[in-house]
Design a protein around this motif. Structure first.
Motif, PDB file in Angstrom:
ATOM      1  N   PHE A   1      83.204 -37.181-100.019  1.00  0.00           N
ATOM      2  CA  PHE A   1      84.490 -36.543 -99.764  1.00  0.00           C
ATOM      3  C   PHE A   1      85.488 -37.450 -99.042  1.00  0.00           C
ATOM      4  N   GLU A   2      85.042 -38.590 -98.529  1.00  0.00           N
ATOM      5  CA  GLU A   2      85.978 -39.515 -97.891  1.00  0.00           C
ATOM      6  C   GLU A   2      86.959 -40.082 -98.905  1.00  0.00           C
ATOM      7  N   LEU A   3      86.475 -40.341-100.111  1.00  0.00           N
ATOM      8  CA  LEU A   3      87.337 -40.844-101.175  1.00  0.00           C
ATOM      9  C   LEU A   3      88.450 -39.848-101.486  1.00  0.00           C
ATOM     10  N   THR A   4      88.106 -38.567-101.543  1.00  0.00           N
ATOM     11  CA  THR A   4      89.107 -37.531-101.822  1.00  0.00           C
ATOM     12  C   THR A   4      90.167 -37.488-100.724  1.00  0.00           C
ATOM     13  N   ARG A   5      89.738 -37.527 -99.473  1.00  0.00           N
ATOM     14  CA  ARG A   5      90.687 -37.520 -98.358  1.00  0.00           C
ATOM     15  C   ARG A   5      91.594 -38.749 -98.416  1.00  0.00           C
ATOM     16  N   ASN A   6      90.994 -39.919 -98.678  1.00  0.00           N
ATOM     17  CA  ASN A   6      91.766 -41.160 -98.728  1.00  0.00           C
ATOM     18  C   ASN A   6      92.809 -41.123 -99.843  1.00  0.00           C
ATOM     19  N   LEU A   7      92.395 -40.648-101.008  1.00  0.00           N
ATOM     20  CA  LEU A   7      93.300 -40.610-102.156  1.00  0.00           C
ATOM     21  C   LEU A   7      94.466 -39.659-101.900  1.00  0.00           C
TER      22      LEU A   7
ATOM     23  N   GLU B   1      98.888 -32.692-101.366  1.00  0.00           N
ATOM     24  CA  GLU B   1      98.460 -31.601-100.492  1.00  0.00           C
ATOM     25  C   GLU B   1      97.010 -31.266-100.824  1.00  0.00           C
ATOM     26  N   LEU B   2      96.126 -31.531 -99.891  1.00  0.00           N
ATOM     27  CA  LEU B   2      94.697 -31.265-100.064  1.00  0.00           C
ATOM     28  C   LEU B   2      94.324 -30.067 -99.205  1.00  0.00           C
ATOM     29  N   LEU B   3      93.986 -28.972 -99.844  1.00  0.00           N
ATOM     30  CA  LEU B   3      93.612 -27.750 -99.139  1.00  0.00           C
ATOM     31  C   LEU B   3      92.093 -27.602 -99.204  1.00  0.00           C
ATOM     32  N   ILE B   4      91.451 -27.681 -98.037  1.00  0.00           N
ATOM     33  CA  ILE B   4      89.990 -27.636 -97.944  1.00  0.00           C
ATOM     34  C   ILE B   4      89.579 -26.331 -97.280  1.00  0.00           C
ATOM     35  N   ARG B   5      88.591 -25.676 -97.883  1.00  0.00           N
ATOM     36  CA  ARG B   5      88.067 -24.446 -97.291  1.00  0.00           C
ATOM     37  C   ARG B   5      86.562 -24.582 -97.110  1.00  0.00           C
ATOM     38  N   GLU B   6      86.089 -24.201 -95.924  1.00  0.00           N
ATOM     39  CA  GLU B   6      84.659 -24.189 -95.629  1.00  0.00           C
ATOM     40  C   GLU B   6      84.322 -22.889 -94.903  1.00  0.00           C
TER      41      GLU B   6
ATOM     42  N   ARG C   1      94.194 -22.173-111.476  1.00  0.00           N
ATOM     43  CA  ARG C   1      94.036 -23.518-110.940  1.00  0.00           C
ATOM     44  C   ARG C   1      92.551 -23.872-110.826  1.00  0.00           C
ATOM     45  N   PRO C   2      92.154 -25.086-111.246  1.00  0.00           N
ATOM     46  CA  PRO C   2      90.770 -25.517-111.060  1.00  0.00           C
ATOM     47  C   PRO C   2      90.486 -25.820-109.597  1.00  0.00           C
ATOM     48  N   VAL C   3      89.213 -25.797-109.241  1.00  0.00           N
ATOM     49  CA  VAL C   3      88.784 -25.981-107.853  1.00  0.00           C
ATOM     50  C   VAL C   3      87.701 -27.054-107.808  1.00  0.00           C
ATOM     51  N   GLY C   4      87.729 -27.882-106.773  1.00  0.00           N
ATOM     52  CA  GLY C   4      86.663 -28.830-106.531  1.00  0.00           C
ATOM     53  C   GLY C   4      85.623 -28.222-105.601  1.00  0.00           C
TER      54      GLY C   4
ATOM     55  N   ARG D   1      81.872 -25.972 -99.169  1.00  0.00           N
ATOM     56  CA  ARG D   1      83.198 -26.608 -99.253  1.00  0.00           C
ATOM     57  C   ARG D   1      83.804 -26.441-100.639  1.00  0.00           C
ATOM     58  N   SER D   2      85.058 -26.018-100.663  1.00  0.00           N
ATOM     59  CA  SER D   2      85.864 -26.002-101.886  1.00  0.00           C
ATOM     60  C   SER D   2      87.223 -26.589-101.558  1.00  0.00           C
ATOM     61  N   PHE D   3      87.926 -27.086-102.580  1.00  0.00           N
ATOM     62  CA  PHE D   3      89.227 -27.703-102.310  1.00  0.00           C
ATOM     63  C   PHE D   3      90.112 -27.649-103.550  1.00  0.00           C
ATOM     64  N   THR D   4      91.400 -27.618-103.295  1.00  0.00           N
ATOM     65  CA  THR D   4      92.402 -27.717-104.354  1.00  0.00           C
ATOM     66  C   THR D   4      93.377 -28.824-103.997  1.00  0.00           C
ATOM     67  N   ILE D   5      94.057 -29.350-105.012  1.00  0.00           N
ATOM     68  CA  ILE D   5      95.047 -30.415-104.814  1.00  0.00           C
ATOM     69  C   ILE D   5      96.370 -29.976-105.425  1.00  0.00           C
ATOM     70  N   THR D   6      97.434 -30.162-104.675  1.00  0.00           N
ATOM     71  CA  THR D   6      98.779 -29.874-105.160  1.00  0.00           C
ATOM     72  C   THR D   6      99.609 -31.144-105.086  1.00  0.00           C
TER      73      THR D   6
END
Length: 276
Positions: A65-71, A78-83, A102-105, A171-176
């Motif tokens: 998940f560090e790659l996702t945060r960095n990107l 906008e990276l919305l993370i839910r845990e 919307r798709p979800v990671g 953990r789930s996340f979406t990107i806007t």
């Protein structure tokens, strides 16, 4: 039943870049896997061994998940993370964006996925989810795992609720993508420098160049992305590690320091096993 329309279910070689590719393409940004990996400053080195592990972990990338945060930071996304520790809330966190189109990671343990070919626990696996019905969830995984796949909702729930190394509390996340995102070419050099700086200044000895004390022996260095199943992108080459370290120092703008001058200041790696 809910299904996100117009999903490009193109799989890649590595799980996190596959999921990022699905989410970004749905937002109108189509980047190659090497570009996703590079802009996310994904290259690293880790050697980890502990009594709780059956065998040592050797990795060539940043932690899950560090790659996702960095990107997201590099491109101004906008990276919305839910845990959550609640399975019911975890499901609502996934179903709501899918119902909205919307798709979800998801970060989960691949062991419980019905289609997964390697039955080992890996809590850092990442997939994109784009639909569900009464029995199954519809996912995009790596090409080696089948690309567009499905797994039972029961298996998905177990995968998300698993505890252990690298797991992430449902953990789930979406990107806007904003109206004026940062052009990817503008972030290539900063991303390389970020990667080099992290490699040269690791917080602990098990990471970065401090755990590559293998002398000048030429070793195969994969110029690609290790996947959860051990697959890497071609191409491989042989690079002396001392030369690799000096190249990274030059990239980060630091002078190269001879290995002999720093050896006595570097703590020895822990838990190494001698070859039989």
């Amino acid at each position: 039943m809910a299904m996100v329309e117009d999903i490009d279910v193109r799989g890649m070689q590595h799980c996190e870049t596959t999921a990022l590719g699905v989410l970004l393409r749905h937002e109108g940004i189509d980047l190659s896997e090497p570009m996703l990996f590079g802009l996310g400053s994904g290259l690293s080195f880790i050697y980890w061994d502990s009594k709780a592990m059956g065998f040592p972990f050797l990795g060539g990338r940043v932690k899950p998940f560090e790659l996702t945060r960095n990107l997201a930071a590099a491109l101004g996304l906008e990276l919305l993370i839910r845990e959550t520790t609640s399975p019911r809330k975890a499901w609502r966190n996934v179903a709501a964006p899918i119902d909205a189109g919307r798709p979800v990671g998801l970060q989960l343990d691949s062991y419980h996925l019905d289609y997964f070919s390697t039955k080992v626990h890996f809590g850092g696996h990442v997939v994109a989810m784009y639909g569900y019905d009464e029995q199954n969830a519809y996912l995009v995984d790596t090409n080696p795992q089948g690309g567009a796949v499905s797994t039972s909702l029961v298996g998905l729930a177990r995968a998300r609720a698993e505890h252990g190394p690298m797991t992430a509390k449902h953990r789930s996340f979406t990107i806007t993508v904003p109206s004026d995102p940062t052009p990817p070419p503008n972030r290539i050099i900063p991303a390389i420098k970020t990667c080099a700086d992290a490699f040269l200044n690791p917080p602990i000895a098990n990471l970065g160049h401090r755990d590559t004390d293998l002398g000048d022996l030429p070793l195969p260095i994969p110029l690609g992305v290790p996947g959860a199943t051990g697959a890497i992108l071609p191409i491989d080459t042989e690079v002396p590690l001392k030369g690799l370290e000096r190249a990274l120092q030059a990239t980060a703008g630091r002078p190269s320091t001879p290995r002999a001058a720093t050896r006595d200041r570097r703590p020895p790696p822990k838990h190494r096993h001698a070859s039989p």
